[in-house]
Design a protein around this motif. Sequence first.
Motif, PDB file in Angstrom:
ATOM      1  N   PRO A 367       0.839  -1.199   0.000  1.00 18.43           N
ATOM      2  CA  PRO A 367       0.000   0.000   0.000  1.00 18.43           C
ATOM      3  C   PRO A 367       0.877   1.252   0.000  1.00 18.43           C
ATOM      4  N   SER A 368       0.399   2.301  -0.618  1.00 22.04           N
ATOM      5  CA  SER A 368       1.173   3.543  -0.659  1.00 22.04           C
ATOM      6  C   SER A 368       1.091   4.305   0.658  1.00 22.04           C
ATOM      7  N   SER A 369       0.090   3.985   1.474  1.00 20.33           N
ATOM      8  CA  SER A 369      -0.075   4.650   2.761  1.00 20.33           C
ATOM      9  C   SER A 369      -0.699   3.667   3.745  1.00 20.33           C
ATOM     10  N   PHE A 370      -0.250   3.704   4.998  1.00 18.51           N
ATOM     11  CA  PHE A 370      -0.788   2.810   6.022  1.00 18.51           C
ATOM     12  C   PHE A 370      -0.446   3.379   7.394  1.00 18.51           C
ATOM     13  N   ILE A 371      -1.102   2.830   8.422  1.00 22.44           N
ATOM     14  CA  ILE A 371      -0.902   3.279   9.801  1.00 22.44           C
ATOM     15  C   ILE A 371       0.116   2.365  10.486  1.00 22.44           C
ATOM     16  N   LEU A 372       1.067   2.974  11.196  1.00 23.65           N
ATOM     17  CA  LEU A 372       2.023   2.256  12.021  1.00 23.65           C
ATOM     18  C   LEU A 372       1.846   2.668  13.481  1.00 23.65           C
ATOM     19  N   TYR A 373       2.121   1.723  14.384  1.00 25.92           N
ATOM     20  CA  TYR A 373       2.080   1.989  15.814  1.00 25.92           C
ATOM     21  C   TYR A 373       3.457   1.692  16.404  1.00 25.92           C
ATOM     22  N   HIS A 374       3.874   2.522  17.353  1.00 30.10           N
ATOM     23  CA  HIS A 374       5.172   2.321  18.000  1.00 30.10           C
ATOM     24  C   HIS A 374       4.983   2.189  19.502  1.00 30.10           C
ATOM     25  N   TYR A 375       5.726   1.233  20.076  1.00 30.47           N
ATOM     26  CA  TYR A 375       5.675   0.967  21.515  1.00 30.47           C
ATOM     27  C   TYR A 375       7.060   1.143  22.116  1.00 30.47           C
ATOM     28  N   ASN A 376       7.128   1.883  23.216  1.00 28.55           N
ATOM     29  CA  ASN A 376       8.334   1.973  24.038  1.00 28.55           C
ATOM     30  C   ASN A 376       7.896   1.777  25.474  1.00 28.55           C
ATOM     31  N   GLY A 377       8.399   0.713  26.109  1.00 28.49           N
ATOM     32  CA  GLY A 377       7.918   0.354  27.441  1.00 28.49           C
ATOM     33  C   GLY A 377       8.455   1.193  28.573  1.00 28.49           C
ATOM     34  N   LEU A 378       9.451   2.049  28.308  1.00 30.76           N
ATOM     35  CA  LEU A 378      10.018   2.892  29.362  1.00 30.76           C
ATOM     36  C   LEU A 378       9.182   4.164  29.507  1.00 30.76           C
ATOM     37  N   SER A 379       8.568   4.335  30.667  1.00 24.72           N
ATOM     38  CA  SER A 379       7.736   5.520  30.865  1.00 24.72           C
ATOM     39  C   SER A 379       8.563   6.796  30.796  1.00 24.72           C
ATOM     40  N   GLY A 380       9.839   6.707  31.180  1.00 20.47           N
ATOM     41  CA  GLY A 380      10.700   7.878  31.109  1.00 20.47           C
ATOM     42  C   GLY A 380      10.975   8.341  29.703  1.00 20.47           C
ATOM     43  N   SER A 381      10.715   7.480  28.716  1.00 16.09           N
ATOM     44  CA  SER A 381      10.917   7.857  27.320  1.00 16.09           C
ATOM     45  C   SER A 381       9.661   8.430  26.681  1.00 16.09           C
ATOM     46  N   GLY A 385       5.134  10.622  30.298  1.00 18.91           N
ATOM     47  CA  GLY A 385       5.330   9.528  31.239  1.00 18.91           C
ATOM     48  C   GLY A 385       4.337   8.403  31.123  1.00 18.91           C
ATOM     49  N   LYS A 386       3.495   8.413  30.093  1.00 11.69           N
ATOM     50  CA  LYS A 386       2.470   7.388  29.916  1.00 11.69           C
ATOM     51  C   LYS A 386       2.879   6.429  28.810  1.00 11.69           C
ATOM     52  N   VAL A 387       2.933   5.137  29.137  1.00 11.07           N
ATOM     53  CA  VAL A 387       3.264   4.124  28.132  1.00 11.07           C
ATOM     54  C   VAL A 387       2.018   3.854  27.308  1.00 11.07           C
ATOM     55  N   VAL A 388       2.026   4.334  26.076  1.00  9.68           N
ATOM     56  CA  VAL A 388       0.916   4.135  25.139  1.00  9.68           C
ATOM     57  C   VAL A 388       1.519   3.876  23.761  1.00  9.68           C
ATOM     58  N   TYR A 389       0.699   3.350  22.868  1.00  9.56           N
ATOM     59  CA  TYR A 389       1.124   3.193  21.484  1.00  9.56           C
ATOM     60  C   TYR A 389       1.050   4.544  20.776  1.00  9.56           C
ATOM     61  N   ARG A 390       2.143   4.935  20.141  1.00 10.77           N
ATOM     62  CA  ARG A 390       2.174   6.148  19.341  1.00 10.77           C
ATOM     63  C   ARG A 390       1.821   5.805  17.899  1.00 10.77           C
ATOM     64  N   VAL A 391       1.117   6.688  17.227  1.00 10.61           N
ATOM     65  CA  VAL A 391       0.551   6.397  15.909  1.00 10.61           C
ATOM     66  C   VAL A 391       1.190   7.294  14.859  1.00 10.61           C
ATOM     67  N   ALA A 392       1.505   6.694  13.718  1.00 12.12           N
ATOM     68  CA  ALA A 392       2.055   7.445  12.590  1.00 12.12           C
ATOM     69  C   ALA A 392       1.364   7.027  11.305  1.00 12.12           C
ATOM     70  N   GLN A 393       1.203   7.983  10.409  1.00 12.75           N
ATOM     71  CA  GLN A 393       0.801   7.692   9.037  1.00 12.75           C
ATOM     72  C   GLN A 393       2.075   7.503   8.228  1.00 12.75           C
TER      73      GLN A 393
END
Length: 437
Positions: A367-381, A385-393
């Motif tokens: 696909p020419s475009s799609f959604i990606l999710y990123h996880y980092n388990g360190l709250s300090g990062s 300070g909230k561990v959540v999935y970050r979303v990118a196009q």
Amino acid sequence: MGRLVVGARGCAKGGAMSADLEDVRHLLWGRSGGKDPVFRSWSQGFSFSPHEPTALVQLEGGPCAVLAAVQAFILRSILCQRDSLDWRRVDPDGVDQLLIDAVTHIVCQAVDDLSDRAYVLVELPTQGEGIEAYVGPDFFHEELRVLPLETRAEVRHFFATHVSALRGTYGVLLLLYSLLASRGPANLLLEVNDPSEPLIDPEHGYGGQSLINLMLTGRAVSNVWDGDRHIDGMLLRGIERQSEVGFLTVMERARHCEVGACLKSPRQPVWLLASETHLTVLFSAESRLAGDWAPTEQARRVFRQFDADGGGFVPRALLPDVLAALGMTADGDFTDVLCEQLDPDGCGVVLESAFLRELCPPSEPLPSSFILYHYNGLSGSAPDGKVVYRVAQAFLEDEQDARSYEERPPVDILGCLQTKWPAIRLRWLAGAPPSLN
């Protein structure tokens, strides 16, 4: 408790710590045997973010090799159930089932290619069901017990009845010891490049590549290329089959290693992302980003096994061997005609690009475009300070129109992803790009 009793297939049960577990301890920690503060940093359980029900939280630096890998397999289970599971709203019982599925798969895949071993589960019975207090490395190792099991169903039942232990202070270590004990010290010693190098760095506490590969593939090989290689008279083992979840690293972007198709193109669109110091996870619900290998990917992998120098070509004389490895006919007439098509100028070499273009039909386009999710388990990062999935196009450009690879950032998420998709672009939907560290 009673003294040591020899159980099935050389494992130990009851009583004192088995010889296998002594070997496992040495493989993990080296001569130190696991000393504070490194051992304390690995004394974490599998706990989930209050802000993202399926996202694990890493309390301290160190055990990301285990936590990120378990997170990746949790996401694999989610994607396998994508039509029946609202993965952003999983209840506590559902989260437990995802954790059980993930750790069961990790342990079982380390045994499934062995004909003479049992699954070996490690427990700390003196701490009871809730392992909360930190007791230190010596007491921990003295109290470990092993339970040999014969079937995957038994392994899953064990973890299902020990969820509180997985969530307790030593959950990460109990999974890790179960994994190494199941694979077996003798097999592990044959797989790593340097048996004298511990799987956990005794000074900084990070897991080495052999440990990462063991978590991802069930084999503790030290390299991320495809297959085994003979270099300077040494056999260096790589990844032998397509993985369920993948691996990408900024070290490849810096030309320090080569990640092969087995890890770069997994069955599920989930990848561990490695910086120099930490592991995070990238995933997508877009199924076209992964799956069983298309003919083109399989042909590329086989071709590169014969491309010893990585130059993008093989000698014309090796073409029959390449075809045979792909299960294709290699009779003289067919090979002669194909050689004329692939090497019309008589240069004596066959280019990879020409080989793939001639032999492989076009696969389903990405696909020419799609959604990606990123996880980092360190709250300090996390910015708040909230561990959540970050979303990118994500956007895939035509590679011929993309900017030069050398101009791209080498050590951020984009630079890491460009080792797989050279022409990828990202637009983060909230805030600045997340950190790989």
